[in-house]
Design a protein around this motif. Structure first.
Motif, PDB file in Angstrom:
ATOM      1  N   UNK A  11       0.842  -1.190   0.000  1.00  0.00           N
ATOM      2  CA  UNK A  11       0.000   0.000   0.000  1.00  0.00           C
ATOM      3  C   UNK A  11       0.879   1.242   0.000  1.00  0.00           C
ATOM      4  N   UNK A  12       0.674   2.081  -0.984  1.00  0.00           N
ATOM      5  CA  UNK A  12       1.405   3.340  -1.116  1.00  0.00           C
ATOM      6  C   UNK A  12       2.920   3.122  -1.091  1.00  0.00           C
ATOM      7  N   UNK A  82      -0.054  13.208  -1.894  1.00  0.00           N
ATOM      8  CA  UNK A  82       0.808  14.290  -1.414  1.00  0.00           C
ATOM      9  C   UNK A  82       2.193  13.731  -1.114  1.00  0.00           C
ATOM     10  N   UNK A  83       3.210  14.484  -1.434  1.00  0.00           N
ATOM     11  CA  UNK A  83       4.579  14.059  -1.149  1.00  0.00           C
ATOM     12  C   UNK A  83       5.347  15.165  -0.451  1.00  0.00           C
ATOM     13  N   UNK A  84       6.100  14.800   0.550  1.00  0.00           N
ATOM     14  CA  UNK A  84       6.915  15.762   1.308  1.00  0.00           C
ATOM     15  C   UNK A  84       6.075  16.923   1.839  1.00  0.00           C
ATOM     16  N   UNK A  90      -3.066  17.370  -8.687  1.00  0.00           N
ATOM     17  CA  UNK A  90      -4.501  17.095  -8.693  1.00  0.00           C
ATOM     18  C   UNK A  90      -5.167  17.661  -7.443  1.00  0.00           C
ATOM     19  N   UNK A  91      -4.550  17.483  -6.293  1.00  0.00           N
ATOM     20  CA  UNK A  91      -5.104  18.034  -5.057  1.00  0.00           C
ATOM     21  C   UNK A  91      -5.151  19.557  -5.101  1.00  0.00           C
TER      22      UNK A  91
END
Length: 175
Positions: A11-12, A82-84, A90-91
């Motif tokens: 997952x992820x 979301x990263x970092x 998109x968000x």
């Protein structure tokens, strides 16, 4: 029925193990066993789309899939976007285009859109409208969601066009 199975879930991008009953849904495993509560529980009948996640790149209703069926699959939830600490494109588009109001359906729409745009990066507004009709929203009227997805698609196309041009220029400049 107390029979339980030890399963591995990817997952992820992270490997997890969970001890689950065969009837436990992927939705419940994500929320209760892994603590990933971004995937929302809506109708629990596969109608609303609030629980949409990506399984091997395909949008899937997590309330309709058993956790044991997801073993050895690549699963992405809204937490993967979301990263970092930064929102994904998109968000940001959903925020900027007011593609969310109460926010309950938003994770499902984000994951539906992420999977859809990966498969159809050149989608037009009508194709986007058709894709989002698979999920329910009681607040937005869908127009702002379509606007957000269309803006993301355009931004991604522009970025890939720019990258393609710079790669071509680099190749031409190399002796």
């Amino acid at each position: 029925m107390n029979e339980r199975h030890l399963i591995g879930l990817n997952v992820n991008g992270a490997a997890h193990e969970a001890l689950v009953e065969p009837r436990k849904t992927l939705l419940d495993a994500l929320r209760h066993d892994l603590g990933l509560t971004g995937t929302h529980v809506g109708c629990e009948h596969g109608v609303c789309g609030a629980c949409t996640v990506l399984v091997d790149g395909e949008p899937v209703r997590a309330c309709l899939m058993f956790a044991v069926q997801a073993e050895n699959c690549d699963i992405r939830t809204v937490e993967s976007l979301a990263g970092d600490g930064e929102l994904s494109d998109l968000q940001r588009a959903f925020r900027d285009h007011h593609g969310l109001q109460c926010g309950f359906c938003t994770p499902g729409f984000l994951m539906l859109a992420e999977g859809f745009l990966a498969q159809q990066p050149d989608a037009d507004r009508e194709e986007i409208r058709e894709a989002v009709s698979a999920n329910l929203c009681r607040c937005t009227g869908y127009q702002t969601i379509v606007d957000a997805i269309a803006a993301t698609a355009e931004g991604r196309r522009s970025t890939s066009d720019t990258e393609a041009c710079s790669t071509s220029a680099e190749k031409e400049a190399t002796p």
